[in-house]
Motif scaffolding. Structure first.
Motif, PDB file in Angstrom:
ATOM      1  N   ASN A   1       0.851  -1.204  -0.107  1.00 54.74           N
ATOM      2  CA  ASN A   1       0.163   0.063  -0.083  1.00 54.74           C
ATOM      3  C   ASN A   1       0.872   1.295  -0.063  1.00 54.74           C
ATOM      4  OD1 ASN A   1       0.918   0.213   2.620  1.00 54.74           O
ATOM      5  ND2 ASN A   1      -0.745  -0.505   3.551  1.00 54.74           N
TER       6      ASN A   1
ATOM      7  N   TYR B   1      -1.424  -4.367   1.660  1.00 55.11           N
ATOM      8  CA  TYR B   1      -2.451  -3.751   1.518  1.00 55.11           C
ATOM      9  C   TYR B   1      -3.743  -4.677   1.892  1.00 55.11           C
ATOM     10  CZ  TYR B   1      -6.949  -1.963  -0.096  1.00 55.11           C
ATOM     11  OH  TYR B   1      -8.440  -1.578  -0.097  1.00 55.11           O
ATOM     12  N   ALA B   2      -4.554  -4.101   2.598  1.00 52.07           N
ATOM     13  CA  ALA B   2      -5.768  -4.850   3.393  1.00 52.07           C
ATOM     14  C   ALA B   2      -6.474  -5.824   2.426  1.00 52.07           C
ATOM     15  CB  ALA B   2      -6.749  -3.804   4.192  1.00 52.07           C
ATOM     16  N   GLY B   3      -6.901  -5.251   1.038  1.00 52.69           N
ATOM     17  CA  GLY B   3      -7.355  -6.098   0.244  1.00 52.69           C
ATOM     18  C   GLY B   3      -6.541  -7.420  -0.239  1.00 52.69           C
ATOM     19  N   ALA B   4      -5.269  -7.323  -0.116  1.00 52.69           N
ATOM     20  CA  ALA B   4      -4.490  -8.499  -0.519  1.00 52.69           C
ATOM     21  C   ALA B   4      -4.650  -9.592   0.765  1.00 52.69           C
ATOM     22  CB  ALA B   4      -3.042  -7.991  -0.740  1.00 52.69           C
TER      23      ALA B   4
ATOM     24  N   PHE C   1      -7.338  -9.651   2.612  1.00 51.50           N
ATOM     25  CA  PHE C   1      -8.371 -10.398   2.530  1.00 51.50           C
ATOM     26  C   PHE C   1      -8.445 -11.465   1.371  1.00 51.50           C
ATOM     27  CE2 PHE C   1     -12.355 -11.000   0.129  1.00 51.50           C
ATOM     28  CZ  PHE C   1     -13.340 -11.129   1.213  1.00 51.50           C
TER      29      PHE C   1
ATOM     30  N   PHE D   1      -7.296  -6.436  11.494  1.00 50.32           N
ATOM     31  CA  PHE D   1      -5.942  -6.364  11.110  1.00 50.32           C
ATOM     32  C   PHE D   1      -5.258  -5.937  12.444  1.00 50.32           C
ATOM     33  CE2 PHE D   1      -8.469  -5.050   7.530  1.00 50.32           C
ATOM     34  CZ  PHE D   1      -8.096  -5.929   6.496  1.00 50.32           C
TER      35      PHE D   1
END
Lengths: 150, 150
Positions: free
Chosen positions: A46, A52-55, A57, A88
């Protein structure tokens, strides 16, 4: 058995679709009821250089498909993801790994319920860990097994 | 004001890092306290041609950063994402949009608490909708505002 599973399932989970392929997710180990995967830090950083949070997830979500393929009869059943609760807990500053498993008893319960009702809910908790073994993220994943044609 | 915000914030959220840029996320509208974004179906499809869960997660998460930049003083505060609860309620077979907002009263509460304690938790619910207005995904996003130097 595991070598055969790795050969057949690896391309299905690592190259399933562009979103996942772009992340470079790796299938480290697979056997019936157990799967381990790793997400490389690059190219999933990020704006502050952590993962990054989406990765994170996605790393928590994708093993569900791999575990389904190694454990259930895909000609009889298919899974859907119903939801996830994700927390997180630590910045992810290395490659991140996850291992998920499902017990034979839970496989039997879910299969029997899907046979009887056409569908069955199941869930598992998982932890994402960094290269030093620190937990960076915890999730509860909610799935449903459905029987084809039900 | 909104035109200036769009000019300054669009590159920060659409090109912030490769993971998001690869998805083609678009900032549709931004004003203090309100942001609307859209995720194109391509190139974010899964193995059955609908939008992948990880892309839906990201569409729900990224507006938090945009909303922070349009609403809070970035020289004084910074946000972190603590977690999310996400439920998938309908297959996402078109481009998907989300609109999130935060009230002036909530901005005042969170800012005052961060000033007093160095940090303040806040959260919002959001809905992701398809081109026909159907809700495909609902989330509760949990953040923390932190004061620099606290």
């Amino acid at each position: 058995m595991s070598d055969d599973l790795m050969t057949t399932i690896r391309p299905l989970v690592e190259k399933a679709f562009p979103f996942v392929e772009r992340m470079g997710l790796r299938l480290d180990h697979i056997e019936p009821g157990r799967v381990r995967m790793t997400c490389p830090l690059e190219p999933n950083t990020n704006h502050i250089g952590t993962m990054y949070a989406g990765a994170l997830f996605t790393l928590a979500e994708i093993p569900g498909g791999a575990l389904f393929l190694s454990t259930f009869d895909a000609a009889t059943y298919y899974p859907i993801v119903k939801g996830m609760e994700i927390k997180f807990v630590k910045l992810a500053s290395t490659d991140i790994s996850v291992e998920v498993s499902i017990s034979p008893e839970e496989v039997a319960r879910v299969s029997a319920e899907a046979d009887a009702n056409g569908k069955a809910d199941f869930e598992w908790d998982c932890e994402l860990t960094d290269a030093e073994g620190n937990v960076v993220c915890v999730t509860t994943n909610r799935y449903q097994l459905r029987r084809h044609g039900s």
